[in-house]
Design a protein around this motif. Structure first.
Motif, short mmCIF file in Angstrom:
data_model
loop_
_atom_site.label_atom_id
_atom_site.label_comp_id
_atom_site.label_asym_id
_atom_site.label_seq_id
_atom_site.Cartn_x
_atom_site.Cartn_y
_atom_site.Cartn_z
N GLN A 1 -6.07 0.22 -4.23
CA GLN A 1 -5.38 0.12 -2.93
C GLN A 1 -6.00 1.06 -1.91
N TYR A 2 -6.34 2.27 -2.37
CA TYR A 2 -6.95 3.27 -1.48
C TYR A 2 -8.29 2.77 -0.93
N LYS A 3 -9.09 2.18 -1.80
CA LYS A 3 -10.40 1.67 -1.36
C LYS A 3 -10.23 0.50 -0.39
N ILE B 1 -6.02 3.61 -6.92
CA ILE B 1 -7.38 3.80 -6.42
C ILE B 1 -7.91 2.51 -5.77
N LEU C 1 -5.44 5.37 6.03
CA LEU C 1 -4.50 6.29 5.39
C LEU C 1 -4.18 7.47 6.31
N PHE D 1 0.82 -1.21 0.00
CA PHE D 1 0.00 0.00 0.00
C PHE D 1 0.86 1.26 0.00
N LEU E 1 -0.39 5.32 -3.73
CA LEU E 1 -1.55 4.43 -3.73
C LEU E 1 -2.27 4.48 -5.06
N PRO F 1 -9.85 5.34 3.88
CA PRO F 1 -9.32 6.66 4.25
C PRO F 1 -8.87 6.76 5.70
N ARG G 1 0.40 11.06 -3.04
CA ARG G 1 1.39 10.58 -4.02
C ARG G 1 2.54 11.56 -4.23
N THR H 1 -11.79 11.88 -4.55
CA THR H 1 -10.85 10.76 -4.35
C THR H 1 -9.49 11.08 -4.93
N LEU I 1 -5.68 11.23 -3.36
CA LEU I 1 -4.61 10.38 -3.88
C LEU I 1 -3.43 11.19 -4.39
#
Length: 770
Positions: free
Chosen positions: A435-437, A433, A444, A43, A431, A441, A423, A415, A419
């Motif tokens: 991986q983010y989901k 998208i 993160l 991640f 990340l 949040p 980044r 979103t 990100l």
């Protein structure tokens, strides 16, 4: 068509496209992957680097001391520390799910570090690993499996509960060729399962037993299990890549490689392909078709992710992943799908070409589908300009369609802003998208605050309408720990300025951290700002502020809190000091007397003797010749004196024990009502404006059944509606219709009050009342 240059960078694996965009040019200097042990967190997490003590390397200009260094994924140094830990050679290191770096040494000592290279904890794998050195270890999420020189296998299922479990004896005569792990969450038993490549077969080892699988398949040189434990990829002694189910019953891929030399690394790229890396070549093999080759002139490390593989080299970080279908539909060379035509229409529109309108006519019925594809494709892009263009295309198409969800673009923009922020090369969390989901949040934000990126974490929390308290609390505690030289008063100002951002934040928790950090004065000042007594008072007791705690408890009126403070002080202070403390607090004193009368009678006598109350009560019993005063509370003593008509004695008790005016009025009003001395009560009400108001006078008269007496005080009530309600109640209980009528006329100017009498009249069915 649109996007020829975009698709030119893709590689086709059978019928699926893959791409490998560069995420970062690494910011570090003089880091050679071949000379170090490397641990990369998934991640987009941090990278740990430490010189490999199993290799003989030339030091150049660097220090002979080994350093553990931690970098972001962009190569920015986060922290470093000198490695001085005993325990022999470092066998392996890896990051846990909560970004704790776990390092295992030859003698089985496990060292845990946080992201700031601070040693958090240490434990041992046990005597067997100490006596017979650890040879190899395989990590997963929050656990590890190790094998020692005696060919014994041990597991730590969860580093948060550092307990070593010995697995079943395999009767091995030599070390296995390879080892892989099926995580406990993906096994039927719920326990870790270990796959060992032994001879020409595979052993599945659990805590309770050993199974022989895949006889004749080996020897296997390398094995790796897919992310969800469904498949295992292996490299055989004769140079074949085999992908099978984890029970080795079904073969999905059987590919003959050009070399029988086992690869340095074997990794899954999502669930669609497997990567094999030799010195200068990365081979990607899928279920069908020819493999894809990538040539490298420098060493690389493969970092598996849920949707691809990050590729770390000395100079760059790349992300190899499958091109999503939405992106293919837009940018595939020759694509005439609606999304491609919509993207192409935007280009024509920007050039003011009529072709834009022509494209839109062609896809009119498919516009919602095309808009969604552009929004989806934007989410998978790392290039900000490409994200912007795709979202513009989606917005352009949305203008001509009424069937598109209007908030889709806004949600994707939200979103992508998050990100893109994380980044950035200064933050270094690349990340995707997906991986983010999967990460969520909230996780993160926790990672950002643990990396001391509080400002960004706060802005993201605010932007996503999430609770900011977690960020502010962590920042505050970190600030306190890092501000030893800042005076308490100055630091308090800084903290309060930030804490006011979040309403309802726990000042008590911040104060507790300040006390734990050795700043008791700061803790006392912080706890003053805690509005919740239930949190404030226990902390005041813990930092030695008993008198303040008692004051706050009595002010709150919460008897449970008062008792909490009383018992704390009682056990901590000498009796005479304790008596002196509670004497000035009537509520605390009375509660103590109530408790002591039931459970600590002798102690109560000591209290009365020490405070003078016992002496006064004894004198009153002698004077009145009635044994009714001793062991009574202050309130009961005053009340009894008034009932007996001894007002001078009542005033003496009030003065000596500093009874408050409000309490004095309450006691005297109800005592006079008890003996029905209405003249004295009226006279008392006129001495001065009562600090308790006139309502207690009304209630005392009503309780005594004297409604007419109550009517003397009702006009003096402050609230008209309150006066009306009390008057109506008194009139209704006397059944006096004429009085009810007079009262209604008195309150005629107040509609709400007047309505009360109308309702009451109807209820009682009075006649002749208007």
């Amino acid at each position: 068509m649109a996007g020829v240059s975009v698709a030119a960078e893709w590689q086709l694996l059978y019928n699926r496209y893959y791409r490998k965009p560069e995420l970062y040019q690494m910011q570090w200097k003089q880091v050679d992957l071949t000379r170090n042990k490397i641990a990369c967190a998934p991640f987009g997490g941090p990278i740990a680097v430490i010189r490999d003590d199993a290799k003989i390397v030339q030091l150049y200009a660097e220090s002979a001391l080994r350093k553990l260094r931690i970098f972001t994924s962009s190569g920015r140094l986060i922290s470093e520390t000198v490695w001085k830990n005993p325990g022999g050679r470092l066998i392996g290191l890896s990051w846990t799910d909560d970004l704790t770096l776990v390092c295992i040494t030859q003698v089985g000592t496990v060292y845990s570090y946080n992201i700031h290279a601070e040693l958090v904890s240490t434990f041992s794998l046990g005597k067997e690993c100490f006596d017979n050195s650890v040879v190899e270890c395989v990590f997963w999420g929050n656990g590890v499996v190790c094998i020692n020189e005696a060919f014994e296998i041990f597991a730590v299922p969860d580093f948060k509960i550092p307990k070593t479990v010995k697995l079943a004896d395999c009767n091995l005569e030599e070390l296995p060729h390879c080892m892989a792990v099926i995580e406990p969450q993906y096994t039927k038993s719920g326990d870790v399962e270990v796959l060992l490549g032994v001879g020409d077969h595979v052993l599945l080892v659990e805590e309770d037993g050993v199974q022989h699988l895949a006889e004749g398949i080996g020897p296997l040189q390398k094995m790796v299990v897919s992310r969800k434990g469904e498949f295992v990829a292996s490299f055989t002694h004769d140079g074949r890549l085999l992908v099978m189910s984890t029970d080795f019953a079904d073969v999905i891929i059987d590919y003959a490689c050009e070399s029988a030399l086992p690869p340095d690394q074997l990794a899954w790229c999502g669930l669609d392909s497997v990567l094999l890396y030799w010195d200068d070549m990365l081979l990607m093999v899928g279920p069908y078709g020819d493999p894809v080759r990538y040539i490298y002139d420098e060493p690389i490390i493969l970092i598996p992710e849920c949707d691809g593989v990050r590729i770390l080299s000395n100079t760059s970080m790349e992300f190899l992943h499958r091109v999503p279908d939405s992106t293919v539909s837009i940018f595939q060379i020759g694509s005439t799908l609606p999304a491609a035509l919509l993207y192409d229409a935007l280009e024509h529109f920007d050039r003011r070409s009529a072709k834009a309108d022509e494209n839109l006519r062609l896809i009119r019925s498919s516009l919602p589908e095309a808009v969604e594809a552009c929004i989806d494709a934007a989410g998978y892009e790392f290039d900000i300009s490409q994200q912007r263009t795709l979202l513009r295309a989606a917005s352009y198409g949305q203008t001509f369609s009424s069937h598109v969800q209007r908030d889709s673009i806004q949600e994707m923009c939200k979103t992508l802003r998050v990100l893109n922020a994380v980044r950035h090369v200064d933050i270094g969390i690349p990340l995707s998208i997906q991986q983010y989901k999967l990460l969520t949040p909230s996780v993160l934000i926790n990672r950002l605050i643990n990396a001391h990126k509080h400002l960004l974490a706060l802005r993201i929390s605010e932007y996503l309408a999430m609770n900011q308290e977690v960020v502010l609390m962590h920042w505050t505690c970190t600030k306190i720990s890092a501000s030893a030289v800042i005076p308490d008063v100055s630091l308090l100002e800084i903290l309060l300025d930030k804490l006011k951002i979040c309403k309802g934040i726990s000042y008590a928790a911040v104060a507790a951290h300040a006390d734990k950090s050795g700043r008791r004065k700061l803790a006392a000042m912080l706890v003053e700002h805690e509005p919740r007594s239930a949190k404030q008072i226990p902390l005041l007791l813990s930092i030695g502020e008993e008198d303040t705690a008692l004051m706050k408890a009595t002010e709150s009126g919460d008897t449970d809190l008062v008792y909490l403070v009383l018992f704390h002080i009682w056990h901590k202070r000498a009796p005479l000091e304790f008596f002196g403390t509670i004497q000035a607090r009537p509520l605390a004193r009375d509660l103590f007397i109530t408790y002591a009368r039931c459970y600590k009678h002798e102690f109560l006598k000591d209290f009365f003797l020490s405070t003078g109350n016992f002496r006064i009560q004894h004198e009153l019993e002698v004077t009145t010749k009635q044994a009714i005063f001793v062991d009574s509370s202050i309130s009961d003593t005053i009340r009894t004196c008034i009932v007996l008509g001894n007002h001078r004695a009542a005033n003496r008790v009030k003065t000596e024990f500093k009874v408050s005016e409000k309490r004095w009025y309450w006691l005297k009003v109800f005592a006079l009502a008890t003996i029905r001395d209405w003249d004295a009560l009226e006279k008392f009400s006129k001495e001065k404006r009562p600090p308790i108001g006139y309502r207690p006078f009304v209630e005392a008269c009503v309780d005594a059944g004297e409604k007419h007496e109550a009517l003397k005080y009702i006009p003096k009530l402050a609230d008209p509606r309150e006066r009306a309600e009390e008057a109506a109640d008194a009139a209704s209980q006397t059944k006096d219709g004429e009085l009810l009528g007079r009262l209604k006329l008195t309150f005629a100017q107040n509609a709400a009050a007047s309505s009360i009498f109308d309702t009451l009249r109807d209820r009682l069915s009075f006649q002749g009342v208007s």
